[in-house]
Structure formats: C-alpha cells, structure tokens
Write a protein that holds these residues in place. Sequence first.
Motif, PDB file in Angstrom:
ATOM      1  N   GLU A   1      -0.342  60.490  63.388  1.00 18.29           N
ATOM      2  CA  GLU A   1      -1.089  59.682  64.343  1.00 18.29           C
ATOM      3  C   GLU A   1      -1.997  58.691  63.630  1.00 18.29           C
ATOM      4  OE1 GLU A   1      -2.437  58.300  68.101  1.00 18.29           O
ATOM      5  OE2 GLU A   1      -0.651  59.358  67.413  1.00 18.29           O
ATOM      6  N   LEU A   2      -2.623  59.146  62.557  1.00 20.30           N
ATOM      7  CA  LEU A   2      -3.470  58.250  61.764  1.00 20.30           C
ATOM      8  C   LEU A   2      -2.654  57.083  61.222  1.00 20.30           C
ATOM      9  CD1 LEU A   2      -5.683  60.714  59.657  1.00 20.30           C
ATOM     10  CD2 LEU A   2      -6.440  59.214  61.517  1.00 20.30           C
ATOM     11  N   LEU A   3      -1.479  57.382  60.685  1.00 24.31           N
ATOM     12  CA  LEU A   3      -0.636  56.335  60.122  1.00 24.31           C
ATOM     13  C   LEU A   3      -0.197  55.352  61.208  1.00 24.31           C
ATOM     14  CD1 LEU A   3       1.543  58.508  57.723  1.00 24.31           C
ATOM     15  CD2 LEU A   3      -0.017  56.685  57.020  1.00 24.31           C
ATOM     16  N   ARG A   4       0.152  55.859  62.355  1.00 20.97           N
ATOM     17  CA  ARG A   4       0.635  54.988  63.425  1.00 20.97           C
ATOM     18  C   ARG A   4      -0.460  54.070  63.936  1.00 20.97           C
ATOM     19  NH1 ARG A   4       0.756  54.736  68.862  1.00 20.97           N
ATOM     20  NH2 ARG A   4      -0.478  56.649  69.086  1.00 20.97           N
TER      21      ARG A   4
ATOM     22  N   TYR B   1       7.273  56.769  54.582  1.00 17.71           N
ATOM     23  CA  TYR B   1       7.066  56.690  56.027  1.00 17.71           C
ATOM     24  C   TYR B   1       7.325  55.281  56.543  1.00 17.71           C
ATOM     25  CZ  TYR B   1       4.110  55.777  60.145  1.00 17.71           C
ATOM     26  OH  TYR B   1       3.629  55.337  61.349  1.00 17.71           O
ATOM     27  N   THR B   2       6.737  54.300  55.870  1.00 15.76           N
ATOM     28  CA  THR B   2       6.852  52.914  56.307  1.00 15.76           C
ATOM     29  C   THR B   2       8.291  52.422  56.286  1.00 15.76           C
ATOM     30  OG1 THR B   2       4.638  52.466  55.475  1.00 15.76           O
ATOM     31  CG2 THR B   2       6.040  50.563  55.890  1.00 15.76           C
ATOM     32  N   ARG B   3       8.993  52.715  55.215  1.00 19.11           N
ATOM     33  CA  ARG B   3      10.340  52.183  55.052  1.00 19.11           C
ATOM     34  C   ARG B   3      11.361  52.993  55.842  1.00 19.11           C
ATOM     35  NH1 ARG B   3      10.678  47.558  53.493  1.00 19.11           N
ATOM     36  NH2 ARG B   3      12.503  47.892  54.791  1.00 19.11           N
ATOM     37  N   TYR B   4      11.436  54.280  55.595  1.00 17.23           N
ATOM     38  CA  TYR B   4      12.520  55.070  56.184  1.00 17.23           C
ATOM     39  C   TYR B   4      12.409  55.171  57.700  1.00 17.23           C
ATOM     40  CZ  TYR B   4      13.817  56.585  51.467  1.00 17.23           C
ATOM     41  OH  TYR B   4      14.220  56.627  50.158  1.00 17.23           O
ATOM     42  N   LEU B   5      11.217  55.462  58.204  1.00 20.62           N
ATOM     43  CA  LEU B   5      11.095  55.572  59.656  1.00 20.62           C
ATOM     44  C   LEU B   5      11.253  54.214  60.328  1.00 20.62           C
ATOM     45  CD1 LEU B   5      10.521  58.560  59.509  1.00 20.62           C
ATOM     46  CD2 LEU B   5       8.583  58.211  61.048  1.00 20.62           C
ATOM     47  N   GLY B   6      10.838  53.158  59.645  1.00 21.48           N
ATOM     48  CA  GLY B   6      11.028  51.831  60.207  1.00 21.48           C
ATOM     49  C   GLY B   6      12.497  51.477  60.331  1.00 21.48           C
TER      50      GLY B   6
ATOM     51  N   GLU C   1      -2.559  53.019  51.804  1.00 23.32           N
ATOM     52  CA  GLU C   1      -1.329  52.559  51.153  1.00 23.32           C
ATOM     53  C   GLU C   1      -0.297  52.117  52.179  1.00 23.32           C
ATOM     54  OE1 GLU C   1       0.746  51.417  47.792  1.00 23.32           O
ATOM     55  OE2 GLU C   1      -1.307  52.211  47.900  1.00 23.32           O
ATOM     56  N   ALA C   2      -0.263  52.760  53.325  1.00 20.97           N
ATOM     57  CA  ALA C   2       0.660  52.337  54.381  1.00 20.97           C
ATOM     58  C   ALA C   2       0.318  50.934  54.866  1.00 20.97           C
ATOM     59  CB  ALA C   2       0.637  53.331  55.538  1.00 20.97           C
ATOM     60  N   LYS C   3      -0.958  50.625  54.963  1.00 22.95           N
ATOM     61  CA  LYS C   3      -1.359  49.265  55.325  1.00 22.95           C
ATOM     62  C   LYS C   3      -0.862  48.266  54.290  1.00 22.95           C
ATOM     63  CE  LYS C   3      -5.582  50.495  57.881  1.00 22.95           C
ATOM     64  NZ  LYS C   3      -7.052  50.309  57.959  1.00 22.95           N
ATOM     65  N   ILE C   4      -0.978  48.627  53.023  1.00 25.45           N
ATOM     66  CA  ILE C   4      -0.496  47.769  51.948  1.00 25.45           C
ATOM     67  C   ILE C   4       1.012  47.587  52.058  1.00 25.45           C
ATOM     68  CG2 ILE C   4      -0.119  47.672  49.440  1.00 25.45           C
ATOM     69  CD1 ILE C   4      -2.912  48.986  49.143  1.00 25.45           C
ATOM     70  N   ALA C   5       1.722  48.668  52.375  1.00 25.97           N
ATOM     71  CA  ALA C   5       3.181  48.593  52.491  1.00 25.97           C
ATOM     72  C   ALA C   5       3.585  47.595  53.569  1.00 25.97           C
ATOM     73  CB  ALA C   5       3.745  49.976  52.802  1.00 25.97           C
ATOM     74  N   PHE C   6       2.927  47.621  54.721  1.00 29.23           N
ATOM     75  CA  PHE C   6       3.250  46.668  55.773  1.00 29.23           C
ATOM     76  C   PHE C   6       2.913  45.240  55.346  1.00 29.23           C
ATOM     77  CE2 PHE C   6       3.190  50.328  58.799  1.00 29.23           C
ATOM     78  CZ  PHE C   6       4.448  50.114  59.346  1.00 29.23           C
TER      79      PHE C   6
END
Length: 216
Positions: A8-11, A124-129, A190-195
């Motif tokens: 939920e935090l990541l989303r 998370y960012t790549r595979y789930l996307g 890091e997820a923010k950076i990935a996007f």
Amino acid sequence: MTTTPLSELLRTATREQHEHAETRTFVTDLMSGRLGRPAYIDLAVQHEAIYTALEQLGERLSNDPITAAFLLPELIRLPSIEADLVAMVGADWREHTSLVPATEVYVDRLAAISTPAQYVAHAYTRYLGDLSGGQAISAMLRRHYGIPPEELTFYSFTAIPKVKPFKDSYRALLDAAAFTDAQRAEAVAEAKIAFDLNAALFVDLGARNESLEVAI
C-alpha cells in the motif's frame, strides 16, 4: 513500527511518479498508433538493457533471504525480450540499435544497488507494471503496427495463467518482507526513483522517435 502494508505504501507514495511516467508523449503516441514499428523496437532495445541489469542485480543479491523470495522464475523477462528482438530485427540486432542516455542512467543505477529494499522497489515497479498492462499493450501493438504475437513474448507471462491471484500473492510477499521501517522507507524512495527513470526513458525515446510520427 509502521503498520501500513508495504504494498500500500508503494502504491500510494508513487502515484504521482507513476502517472507522470505513463503519460509521457512517447507512451501515448505509441499506444495510439501515431508512431511505427521501429519505435517499438527502440523501446524493446531499452527494455533488454534494463532487464539485463535488473536480473543480474537479483542474481547478485540472491543470497539475501528477502531478495530470494522475490526471484520468481515466472517473472523473468530477459530471454523473452531477447527472443523478440531476434525475431523483429535479426540475430545481429545489437549492431543496428543503440541505447538512449536515460537507459544508460537507469542501468547504472541498477548496477550500483546493494540492498534488498532497493532491489524489491525496482522489481515491483518493473514486473508488476509489465504484468498489469502487458496484455493491453500487446493488443495495441498488434492492432496498430501489425506486430505478431511471436514478436511480443515479452508481454506474455505464460507461467502465470491468472494475473490477479499472482499479483495478490506478490503484494502479500511485499507485505511479509522482514523490513525495518528504515528499509521500508528506502524501498518507497527507490520506487519513486524507478518511476522517474522510466519517465526520463520515455522522454528520450520521444525525442528520438518524433520523426517517425504518422498520420492516424
């Protein structure tokens, strides 16, 4: 300790970055049929470099128990994207293609990562996307550019017959990961950076492919 599930935090924390990335002109033009087959090939070339770096990162951190839980063979994309490029361009595809600067920055970022929290953020960012939007993207590429399914295996997760249960189980993995609050914050950052890296990639691809735009 924070009780909000990591999934939920990541989303929620990356919503703005996610929307920014997926609304870049290159993405909207490619998905609406305004570009051409070469533009998708260009995107596939960038994906090959990114997934090489991501999956090498997973192998590098595979001795870590948290990372190991996320190394799911059904998600591995590199063999598929390489097979697609051979089918689309030929076995010598590397001789006819190149990376945009944003991809090189993205690859360098993945090469510098040393923690499971950062790896999980990128996975998370790549595979789930790609799993979430893969079927729709593949359908639009077939419709607009006549790219056959055998050249779009990157978007075909054959080992995942039902996407929703798999995504639910992946989110459960995220929520069960034995991260401290500091590590959870690290993963979110890091997820923010990935996007943002993805958005920069689309900007570079848009600039390189703008001359390919066709009338619709």
